[in-house]
Structures are given as structure tokens and as C-alpha cells.
Design a protein around this motif. Structure first.
Motif, short mmCIF file in Angstrom:
data_model
loop_
_atom_site.label_atom_id
_atom_site.label_comp_id
_atom_site.label_asym_id
_atom_site.label_seq_id
_atom_site.Cartn_x
_atom_site.Cartn_y
_atom_site.Cartn_z
N LEU A 1 0.82 -1.10 -0.05
CA LEU A 1 -0.03 -0.02 0.09
C LEU A 1 0.86 1.20 -0.02
CD1 LEU A 1 -2.63 -1.01 2.67
CD2 LEU A 1 -2.67 -1.55 0.16
N THR A 2 0.35 2.06 -0.94
CA THR A 2 1.50 3.27 -1.17
C THR A 2 0.65 4.53 -0.46
OG1 THR A 2 0.73 3.81 -3.14
CG2 THR A 2 2.56 2.49 -3.00
N THR A 3 1.61 5.53 0.08
CA THR A 3 0.92 6.73 0.30
C THR A 3 0.40 7.63 -0.88
OG1 THR A 3 3.18 7.90 -0.09
CG2 THR A 3 2.44 7.22 2.11
N GLU A 4 0.81 7.23 -2.00
CA GLU A 4 0.31 7.97 -3.26
C GLU A 4 -1.20 7.61 -3.30
OE1 GLU A 4 3.18 6.47 -3.12
OE2 GLU A 4 4.53 8.18 -3.68
N ALA A 5 -1.31 6.28 -3.44
CA ALA A 5 -2.60 5.78 -3.67
C ALA A 5 -3.86 6.27 -2.57
CB ALA A 5 -2.59 4.24 -3.72
N VAL A 6 -3.20 6.14 -1.11
CA VAL A 6 -3.93 6.34 -0.17
C VAL A 6 -4.42 7.88 -0.40
CG1 VAL A 6 -3.77 6.69 2.38
CG2 VAL A 6 -3.01 4.58 1.20
N ILE A 7 -3.45 8.79 -0.63
CA ILE A 7 -3.66 10.32 -0.82
C ILE A 7 -4.63 10.66 -1.88
CG2 ILE A 7 -2.66 12.80 -1.11
CD1 ILE A 7 -0.13 11.45 0.32
N LYS A 8 -4.43 9.85 -2.96
CA LYS A 8 -5.43 10.05 -3.96
C LYS A 8 -6.79 9.83 -3.62
CE LYS A 8 -5.38 8.44 -8.54
NZ LYS A 8 -4.64 7.55 -9.47
N LEU A 9 -7.17 8.72 -2.68
CA LEU A 9 -8.29 8.30 -2.20
C LEU A 9 -8.81 8.98 -1.22
CD1 LEU A 9 -9.93 5.82 -3.13
CD2 LEU A 9 -9.07 4.50 -1.01
N LYS A 10 -7.92 9.71 -0.43
CA LYS A 10 -8.26 10.59 0.46
C LYS A 10 -8.94 11.76 -0.23
CE LYS A 10 -5.81 11.33 4.37
NZ LYS A 10 -6.42 11.21 5.67
N GLN A 11 -8.06 12.36 -1.23
CA GLN A 11 -8.71 13.77 -1.80
C GLN A 11 -9.93 13.22 -2.50
OE1 GLN A 11 -5.23 14.05 -4.22
NE2 GLN A 11 -4.25 15.75 -2.76
N ALA A 12 -10.04 12.16 -3.12
CA ALA A 12 -11.53 12.04 -3.64
C ALA A 12 -12.73 11.70 -2.73
CB ALA A 12 -11.37 10.67 -4.62
N HIS A 13 -12.38 11.43 -1.50
CA HIS A 13 -13.38 11.17 -0.36
C HIS A 13 -12.92 12.03 0.87
CE1 HIS A 13 -15.32 7.71 -2.69
NE2 HIS A 13 -13.97 7.65 -2.94
N VAL B 1 2.55 5.41 5.49
CA VAL B 1 0.97 5.14 5.25
C VAL B 1 0.28 5.47 6.60
CG1 VAL B 1 -0.74 3.45 4.81
CG2 VAL B 1 1.02 3.70 3.35
N LEU B 2 0.74 4.74 7.77
CA LEU B 2 0.33 4.83 9.20
C LEU B 2 0.60 6.24 9.66
CD1 LEU B 2 2.16 1.74 10.99
CD2 LEU B 2 -0.16 1.88 10.00
N ALA B 3 1.28 7.11 9.14
CA ALA B 3 1.53 8.48 9.41
C ALA B 3 0.26 9.49 8.99
CB ALA B 3 2.68 9.03 8.70
N LEU B 4 -0.44 8.70 7.75
CA LEU B 4 -1.56 9.37 7.44
C LEU B 4 -2.78 9.07 7.98
CD1 LEU B 4 -0.99 8.97 3.46
CD2 LEU B 4 -0.65 11.26 4.95
N ALA B 5 -2.81 8.04 8.86
CA ALA B 5 -4.19 7.30 9.28
C ALA B 5 -4.75 8.05 10.63
CB ALA B 5 -3.63 5.83 9.90
N ASP B 6 -6.03 8.03 10.66
CA ASP B 6 -6.81 8.59 11.62
C ASP B 6 -6.99 7.52 12.87
OD1 ASP B 6 -7.93 11.03 10.48
OD2 ASP B 6 -8.53 9.44 8.97
N PHE B 7 -6.80 6.40 12.63
CA PHE B 7 -6.69 5.36 13.41
C PHE B 7 -5.99 4.05 13.00
CE2 PHE B 7 -8.83 1.39 15.66
CZ PHE B 7 -8.46 1.56 16.70
N ILE B 8 -5.21 3.67 14.17
CA ILE B 8 -4.28 2.37 13.76
C ILE B 8 -4.39 1.06 14.65
CG2 ILE B 8 -1.84 1.40 13.55
CD1 ILE B 8 -1.12 4.44 13.28
N TYR C 1 -14.99 5.21 5.38
CA TYR C 1 -13.87 4.96 5.87
C TYR C 1 -12.93 4.43 4.59
CZ TYR C 1 -15.98 4.84 10.30
OH TYR C 1 -16.51 5.36 11.73
N ILE C 2 -11.68 4.80 4.77
CA ILE C 2 -10.61 4.08 3.62
C ILE C 2 -10.04 2.91 4.60
CG2 ILE C 2 -8.63 4.50 2.25
CD1 ILE C 2 -9.61 7.33 2.10
N VAL C 3 -9.94 1.87 3.93
CA VAL C 3 -9.35 0.66 4.99
C VAL C 3 -8.12 0.20 4.49
CG1 VAL C 3 -10.08 -1.48 6.27
CG2 VAL C 3 -11.89 0.17 5.46
N ALA C 4 -7.08 0.43 5.00
CA ALA C 4 -5.74 0.26 4.83
C ALA C 4 -5.26 -1.28 5.30
CB ALA C 4 -4.88 1.14 4.96
N THR C 5 -6.16 -2.22 4.81
CA THR C 5 -5.74 -3.68 5.39
C THR C 5 -6.07 -4.72 4.16
OG1 THR C 5 -5.70 -5.15 7.28
CG2 THR C 5 -7.54 -3.99 6.99
#
Ligand code: 13P
Ligand code: SF4
Length: 310
Positions: free
Chosen positions: A175-187, A202-209, A227-231
Motif C-alpha cells: 500500500l502506497t502513500t500516493e494511492a492513499v492520498i489520492k483516495l483521501k482527496q477523492a473522499h 501510510v500509518l502516518a496518514l491514518a486517523d486510527f491504527i 472509511y478508507i480501509v488500509a488492510t
């Protein structure tokens, strides 16, 4: 043939229990007697009075169930269901590493082979890693194996400097920060929740770990609606069942890639599970001395977890 009825019949005949990890396909989760994360599954394996354990998960999990139940038959629907973390920590290499650091104690993540467990002082899961690490004095030198991402995260939150073995979970590490950031921007209204097997960036961007169970509990009681679920994707089944009104997006949401499916977890199918229950194989076999040695650090983990109500 009605496979669900046949599985139910065989379960009664053989006094069998089906234990499944949250990363199993929905149809397996739905017929399991218990669905949980690695810690919950180990705890259930201790409690069960069944004669046969059908373990719908991966090899190291079924091995753990066998170590805790040497007298029971433990079957894994597909013996090839491995794990990149377990594979990334070969026993001979780990033994040499350990020998170089004789003053260190070893904490091993449960995602490792039985051979690695025999070389460990205590086992942990993502659900109790903080508490297991904190059960040691601050000045105790520690090795943490095999997950470097989880080890790095625990080092940060416990202010430790554990030596880390260099292996990763191929599902979370991709899982990459680029993909996560893109998804966060879209949602922008979605919260990002992540498993600690993800990279630090990726963890640094998370609201909950949290562990699989912790993520599930969080989404059940939190106020957000998306929720964007990074798992691993399998957890979405229970999240959606628990909170049908909420929306869950897997990260990264790329239609060309099934990156969030663990290829090992997904080897198990309902057909293979039925065959394993019917035929009593493939069974997990371990040498008695491996069982005896590997049980000690697992039991230590279970005792600490019991004491803390985990
Ligand atoms: P938990 O079950 O501890 O959340 O770990 C996730 C995992 O990757 C299991 O293989
Ligand atoms: Fe191993 Fe990762 Fe699959 Fe879990 S999700 S079994 S840690 S490869």
C-alpha cells in the motif's frame, strides 16, 4: 449437494469446530463457528472442546492451534496457504542473527513458523504487541521478528529501540502513500484506518491504527460514515455486516489490482474446507519437541493477555 448442510452434518459427526480469520472469503466467514483475528483465534483454539479443528486461515495459524492442541486433529483447507512474513524469516538465518545478540530477548509476531517460535521468549499479535513489549523493563534489549513495519510502529509508540528482523506482509507493505492520498482527496469525508503491518508513511496518514479486531470495533462505534480501509479486503465483510449504513473503501482502490487480497488466505475455499473436514486432511503435523518448545512463548503471550483482559 447442499455443501452447507453437508458441512453442518460432518461437523456434528466429527465433533469439529471451524475457526476462521477475518481475511477469509465471506462464505467461509459465514459458516465458521468463530471468526476473529490472530489473537482471538489462538484464544479460541485453547478454549475449544472439539476433537477436530478446521482452521480457515494460513499455515502459521493452524500450526499455533496444533501447538495448543497436540492431541487434536487440526486441518487446513489448503496446505499451501502460507504467509510472506513467515517465509521471510528462515530458521537458520534467524538462529544466526539471534546468536549475534546473546543479550537480547526475542519477541516474535505470531506470523512466523513453529521453528521461529521455538527460538522466541514470547509471542505477540497485532492485538497485544504494545502490552507484550511493555511487559519487559525499558532497559531490556529486545529483538522483534519478523515484521519490520509492526516492529517499527511499536518501537515508536513504546519509545523502545528493538532490533528488527527485515520481513514484511506483502499485502500491507504494497500500500502506497500516493494511492492513499489520492483516495483521501477523492473522499475528504472518509477516515483512514490502517493495520500496523502497513509502512510507516501510510500509518502516518491514518486517523486510527489497530489490529483487525481493533479496526472492526472502531468502525462500529465511531461517528464517521465513510472509511478508507488500509488492510486486507476480507475485513470489509464484517465491517459492512456490523455497520450496514456506513461505506468502506479499500486502499488502494485500483480496479486493475487485487492487491488487498492476501493470496494465501484466499487459497481456502468452501469446497476445500468441506473436503478437509470430510477427509481429515491436509492435517498439521509437528514434532513433539517443536510443540513442547513453541508452546512456552505462546502460553506466555496468552497469560499476559488474560491478565490484561485482552
Ligand atoms: P491480525 O489478525 O493480528 O490483525 O493480523 C493480521 C494478519 O495479517 C494476519 O495474517
Ligand atoms: Fe501473511 Fe500478510 Fe497474508 Fe496476513 S495478510 S497471512 S501477514 S501475507
Amino acid at each position: 449437494m447442499d455443501i452447507l448442510r453437508e458441512i453442518g452434518k460432518l461437523k456434528k459427526e466429527k465433533n469439529a469446530v471451524i475457526l476462521a480469520h477475518y481475511y477469509q472469503v465471506p462464505e467461509i466467514q459465514d459458516i465458521a463457528d468463530y471468526v476473529g483475528d490472530s489473537l482471538g483465534l489462538a484464544q479460541q483454539a485453547v478454549k475449544t472442546t472439539a476433537d477436530v479443528i478446521v482452521f480457515a486461515g494460513v499455515h502459521f495459524m493452524a500450526e499455533t492451534a496444533k501447538i495448543l492442541n497436540p492431541g487434536k486433529l487440526v486441518v487446513l483447507p489448503d496446505l499451501e496457504a502460507g504467509c510472506s512474513l513467515a517465509d521471510g524469516c528462515p530458521p537458520d538465518k534467524f538462529a544466526a542473527f539471534k546468536q549475534k545478540h546473546p543479550d537480547h530477548l526475542v519477541i516474535s509476531y505470531i506470523n512466523c513458523s513453529a521453528a521461529i517460535k521455538t527460538m522466541s521468549d514470547v509471542i505477540c499479535t497485532s492485538g497485544n504487541a504494545v502490552q507484550i513489549v511493555e511487559s519487559f523493563p525499558k532497559d531490556q534489549k529486545l529483538i522483534f521478528a519478523p515484521d519490520k513495519n509492526l516492529g517499527d510502529y511499536i518501537n515508536k509508540i513504546t519509545s523502545r529501540n528493538m532490533l528488527l528482523w527485515d520481513a514484511t506482509c506483502e499485502v500491507h507493505d504494497i500500500l502506497t502513500t500516493e494511492a492513499v492520498i489520492k483516495l483521501k482527496q477523492a473522499h475528504p469525508d472518509a477516515k483512514l484506518i490502517a493495520h500496523p503491518e502497513c509502512k510507516a508513511q501510510v500509518l502516518a496518514l491514518a486517523d486510527f491504527i489497530g489490529s483487525t479486531t481493533a479496526l472492526l470495533k472502531f468502525t462500529a462505534k465511531d461517528v464517521a460514515k465513510k472509511y478508507i480501509v488500509a488492510t486486507e479486503s476480507g475485513i470489509l465483510h464484517k465491517m459492512q455486516q456490523q455497520s450496514p449504513e456506513k461505506e468502506f473503501l479499500v486502499a488502494p482502490s485500483d480496479e486493475t489490482c487485487n492487491c488487498n487480497d492476501c493470496p494465501y488466505m484466499k487459497l481456502n475455499t468452501l469446497d476445500k474446507l468441506y473436503a478437509a473436514l470430510k477427509n481429515g486432511k491436509p492435517a498439521i503435523e509437528l514434532d513433539a519437541d517443536v510443540i513442547e518448545k513453541a508452546r512456552i512463548p505462546i502460553q506466555r503471550m496468552l497469560d499476559i493477555s488474560d491478565k490484561l483482559g485482552l
